[in-house]
Design a protein around this motif. Structure first.
Motif, PDB file in Angstrom:
ATOM      1  N   LEU A 109       4.830  -0.735 -15.691  1.00 51.57           N
ATOM      2  CA  LEU A 109       5.514   0.161 -14.765  1.00 51.57           C
ATOM      3  C   LEU A 109       5.030  -0.062 -13.335  1.00 51.57           C
ATOM      4  CD1 LEU A 109       5.415   3.508 -16.794  1.00 51.57           C
ATOM      5  CD2 LEU A 109       7.277   1.841 -16.642  1.00 51.57           C
ATOM      6  N   VAL A 110       5.986  -0.038 -12.417  1.00 59.56           N
ATOM      7  CA  VAL A 110       5.688  -0.187 -10.995  1.00 59.56           C
ATOM      8  C   VAL A 110       6.353   0.962 -10.252  1.00 59.56           C
ATOM      9  CG1 VAL A 110       6.018  -1.617  -8.934  1.00 59.56           C
ATOM     10  CG2 VAL A 110       5.532  -2.696 -11.139  1.00 59.56           C
ATOM     11  N   ASP A 111       5.580   1.651  -9.425  1.00 53.72           N
ATOM     12  CA  ASP A 111       6.103   2.713  -8.572  1.00 53.72           C
ATOM     13  C   ASP A 111       6.270   2.161  -7.168  1.00 53.72           C
ATOM     14  OD1 ASP A 111       6.107   4.832 -10.500  1.00 53.72           O
ATOM     15  OD2 ASP A 111       3.931   4.974 -10.263  1.00 53.72           O
ATOM     16  N   LEU A 112       7.497   2.146  -6.679  1.00 54.85           N
ATOM     17  CA  LEU A 112       7.731   1.707  -5.310  1.00 54.85           C
ATOM     18  C   LEU A 112       7.465   2.862  -4.354  1.00 54.85           C
ATOM     19  CD1 LEU A 112      10.997  -0.453  -5.472  1.00 54.85           C
ATOM     20  CD2 LEU A 112       8.619  -1.217  -5.388  1.00 54.85           C
ATOM     21  N   PRO A 113       6.910   2.564  -3.192  1.00 55.86           N
ATOM     22  CA  PRO A 113       6.665   3.616  -2.198  1.00 55.86           C
ATOM     23  C   PRO A 113       7.985   4.114  -1.596  1.00 55.86           C
ATOM     24  CG  PRO A 113       6.065   1.465  -1.326  1.00 55.86           C
ATOM     25  CD  PRO A 113       6.433   1.261  -2.761  1.00 55.86           C
ATOM     26  N   LEU A 114       7.923   5.266  -0.981  1.00 53.66           N
ATOM     27  CA  LEU A 114       9.120   5.889  -0.410  1.00 53.66           C
ATOM     28  C   LEU A 114       9.800   5.032   0.651  1.00 53.66           C
ATOM     29  CD1 LEU A 114       8.122   9.644  -0.151  1.00 53.66           C
ATOM     30  CD2 LEU A 114       9.930   8.632  -1.565  1.00 53.66           C
ATOM     31  N   HIS A 115       9.050   4.226   1.394  1.00 53.26           N
ATOM     32  CA  HIS A 115       9.710   3.429   2.428  1.00 53.26           C
ATOM     33  C   HIS A 115      10.615   2.352   1.825  1.00 53.26           C
ATOM     34  CE1 HIS A 115       6.259   0.659   1.864  1.00 53.26           C
ATOM     35  NE2 HIS A 115       7.088  -0.273   2.305  1.00 53.26           N
ATOM     36  N   LEU A 116      10.457   2.055   0.532  1.00 53.20           N
ATOM     37  CA  LEU A 116      11.338   1.105  -0.148  1.00 53.20           C
ATOM     38  C   LEU A 116      12.393   1.822  -0.993  1.00 53.20           C
ATOM     39  CD1 LEU A 116       8.779  -1.578  -1.366  1.00 53.20           C
ATOM     40  CD2 LEU A 116      10.446  -1.800   0.478  1.00 53.20           C
ATOM     41  N   ALA A 117      11.967   2.787  -1.759  1.00 61.69           N
ATOM     42  CA  ALA A 117      12.873   3.496  -2.674  1.00 61.69           C
ATOM     43  C   ALA A 117      12.911   4.971  -2.290  1.00 61.69           C
ATOM     44  CB  ALA A 117      12.397   3.318  -4.111  1.00 61.69           C
ATOM     45  N   TRP A 118      13.697   5.284  -1.289  1.00 58.40           N
ATOM     46  CA  TRP A 118      13.735   6.646  -0.754  1.00 58.40           C
ATOM     47  C   TRP A 118      14.749   7.518  -1.466  1.00 58.40           C
ATOM     48  CZ3 TRP A 118      15.152   2.239   1.766  1.00 58.40           C
ATOM     49  CH2 TRP A 118      16.497   2.052   1.983  1.00 58.40           C
ATOM     50  N   PHE A 174       4.666  -6.637  -4.428  1.00 52.97           N
ATOM     51  CA  PHE A 174       5.559  -6.277  -5.530  1.00 52.97           C
ATOM     52  C   PHE A 174       6.298  -7.435  -6.183  1.00 52.97           C
ATOM     53  CE2 PHE A 174       5.336  -2.355  -2.966  1.00 52.97           C
ATOM     54  CZ  PHE A 174       4.776  -1.530  -3.935  1.00 52.97           C
ATOM     55  N   LEU A 175       6.353  -8.604  -5.555  1.00 52.85           N
ATOM     56  CA  LEU A 175       7.089  -9.725  -6.130  1.00 52.85           C
ATOM     57  C   LEU A 175       6.129 -10.754  -6.718  1.00 52.85           C
ATOM     58  CD1 LEU A 175       9.741 -10.366  -3.317  1.00 52.85           C
ATOM     59  CD2 LEU A 175       9.937  -8.886  -5.336  1.00 52.85           C
ATOM     60  N   LYS A 186      16.840  -5.448 -16.563  1.00 52.43           N
ATOM     61  CA  LYS A 186      17.741  -4.726 -15.666  1.00 52.43           C
ATOM     62  C   LYS A 186      16.948  -3.955 -14.608  1.00 52.43           C
ATOM     63  CE  LYS A 186      21.555  -3.077 -17.347  1.00 52.43           C
ATOM     64  NZ  LYS A 186      22.556  -2.247 -18.028  1.00 52.43           N
ATOM     65  N   LEU A 187      15.865  -3.324 -15.013  1.00 48.83           N
ATOM     66  CA  LEU A 187      15.032  -2.586 -14.064  1.00 48.83           C
ATOM     67  C   LEU A 187      14.252  -3.541 -13.156  1.00 48.83           C
ATOM     68  CD1 LEU A 187      13.767   0.313 -16.350  1.00 48.83           C
ATOM     69  CD2 LEU A 187      15.511   0.413 -14.551  1.00 48.83           C
ATOM     70  N   LEU A 188      13.782  -4.650 -13.716  1.00 49.59           N
ATOM     71  CA  LEU A 188      13.094  -5.647 -12.896  1.00 49.59           C
ATOM     72  C   LEU A 188      14.032  -6.163 -11.805  1.00 49.59           C
ATOM     73  CD1 LEU A 188      10.679  -8.395 -13.824  1.00 49.59           C
ATOM     74  CD2 LEU A 188      12.790  -9.084 -12.728  1.00 49.59           C
ATOM     75  N   LEU A 189      15.246  -6.522 -12.170  1.00 48.05           N
ATOM     76  CA  LEU A 189      16.210  -7.017 -11.187  1.00 48.05           C
ATOM     77  C   LEU A 189      16.502  -5.962 -10.126  1.00 48.05           C
ATOM     78  CD1 LEU A 189      18.662  -8.903 -13.553  1.00 48.05           C
ATOM     79  CD2 LEU A 189      17.138  -9.939 -11.874  1.00 48.05           C
ATOM     80  N   GLY A 190      16.610  -4.711 -10.536  1.00 52.24           N
ATOM     81  CA  GLY A 190      16.851  -3.633  -9.585  1.00 52.24           C
ATOM     82  C   GLY A 190      15.710  -3.485  -8.595  1.00 52.24           C
ATOM     83  N   MET A 191      14.488  -3.542  -9.091  1.00 55.79           N
ATOM     84  CA  MET A 191      13.330  -3.433  -8.202  1.00 55.79           C
ATOM     85  C   MET A 191      13.260  -4.628  -7.249  1.00 55.79           C
ATOM     86  SD  MET A 191       9.229  -3.345  -8.896  1.00 55.79           S
ATOM     87  CE  MET A 191       8.942  -5.078  -8.554  1.00 55.79           C
ATOM     88  N   TYR A 192      13.463  -5.835  -7.759  1.00 57.65           N
ATOM     89  CA  TYR A 192      13.420  -7.015  -6.908  1.00 57.65           C
ATOM     90  C   TYR A 192      14.510  -6.941  -5.840  1.00 57.65           C
ATOM     91  CZ  TYR A 192       9.708  -9.757  -9.028  1.00 57.65           C
ATOM     92  OH  TYR A 192       8.478 -10.223  -9.413  1.00 57.65           O
ATOM     93  N   ARG A 193      15.689  -6.473  -6.187  1.00 55.99           N
ATOM     94  CA  ARG A 193      16.772  -6.341  -5.214  1.00 55.99           C
ATOM     95  C   ARG A 193      16.353  -5.406  -4.086  1.00 55.99           C
ATOM     96  NH1 ARG A 193      20.018  -2.844  -3.607  1.00 55.99           N
ATOM     97  NH2 ARG A 193      19.593  -1.402  -5.288  1.00 55.99           N
ATOM     98  N   ILE A 194      15.752  -4.283  -4.437  1.00 53.83           N
ATOM     99  CA  ILE A 194      15.302  -3.319  -3.426  1.00 53.83           C
ATOM    100  C   ILE A 194      14.251  -3.944  -2.515  1.00 53.83           C
ATOM    101  CG2 ILE A 194      13.994  -1.181  -3.091  1.00 53.83           C
ATOM    102  CD1 ILE A 194      15.413  -0.118  -5.640  1.00 53.83           C
ATOM    103  N   VAL A 195      13.248  -4.589  -3.106  1.00 53.36           N
ATOM    104  CA  VAL A 195      12.157  -5.170  -2.312  1.00 53.36           C
ATOM    105  C   VAL A 195      12.686  -6.304  -1.427  1.00 53.36           C
ATOM    106  CG1 VAL A 195       9.937  -6.373  -2.404  1.00 53.36           C
ATOM    107  CG2 VAL A 195      10.389  -4.469  -3.963  1.00 53.36           C
ATOM    108  N   LEU A 196      13.539  -7.149  -1.969  1.00 51.18           N
ATOM    109  CA  LEU A 196      14.095  -8.246  -1.176  1.00 51.18           C
ATOM    110  C   LEU A 196      14.953  -7.740  -0.027  1.00 51.18           C
ATOM    111  CD1 LEU A 196      15.037 -10.641  -4.091  1.00 51.18           C
ATOM    112  CD2 LEU A 196      13.361 -11.132  -2.299  1.00 51.18           C
ATOM    113  N   ALA A 197      15.703  -6.691  -0.260  1.00 57.39           N
ATOM    114  CA  ALA A 197      16.646  -6.187   0.740  1.00 57.39           C
ATOM    115  C   ALA A 197      15.992  -5.317   1.808  1.00 57.39           C
ATOM    116  CB  ALA A 197      17.770  -5.412   0.055  1.00 57.39           C
TER     117      ALA A 197
END
Length: 126
Positions: A43-52, A85-86, A64-75
């Protein structure tokens, strides 16, 4: 002047090598994919500045969740976020799917910087 206003022609005719305002800023990308040593499992918790908004905890054992997290971090991430995170191996292995999930500016910046991410002959370059 065309109907789109002053400066439109210059924007539309911008050289393809000019960085996109929708991609990472110059100097934000790591110098090598080996610098990306983020988690590969669990499990990885993204900080608010990435996943607000919405999901902030991602199970990397679920593609599916890994791809979603990578999309957020990349974008939306910055250099420190990429490094934290990557994971370089996961990025390369999932890139054929990820490249379709991120904007053109992000995709071009990463593919220009890292040849292993570039589409192979016969793979769609969309």
């Amino acid at each position: 002047m065309d109907s789109y206003g002053p400066g439109h022609r210059q924007t539309a005719e911008r050289d393809a090598s000019t960085p996109s305002r929708w991609g990472p800023a110059p100097g934000q990308l790591p110098s090598s994919l080996t610098e990306l040593a983020g988690p590969t499992r669990g499990l990885v918790d993204l900080p608010l500045h990435l996943a607000w908004s919405g999901l902030r905890t991602f199970d990397l054992d679920d593609d599916k969740l890994l791809l979603g997290m990578y999309r957020i971090v990349l974008a939306t991430g910055l250099r420190e976020d990429y490094l934290r995170f990557l994971d370089g191996g996961l990025l390369v292995s999932h890139w054929p799917r990820l490249r379709k999930m991120v904007g053109r500016g992000v995709r071009m910046a990463w593919e220009d910087a890292f040849p292993p991410l570039r589409p192979r002959t016969g793979q769609a370059a969309a």
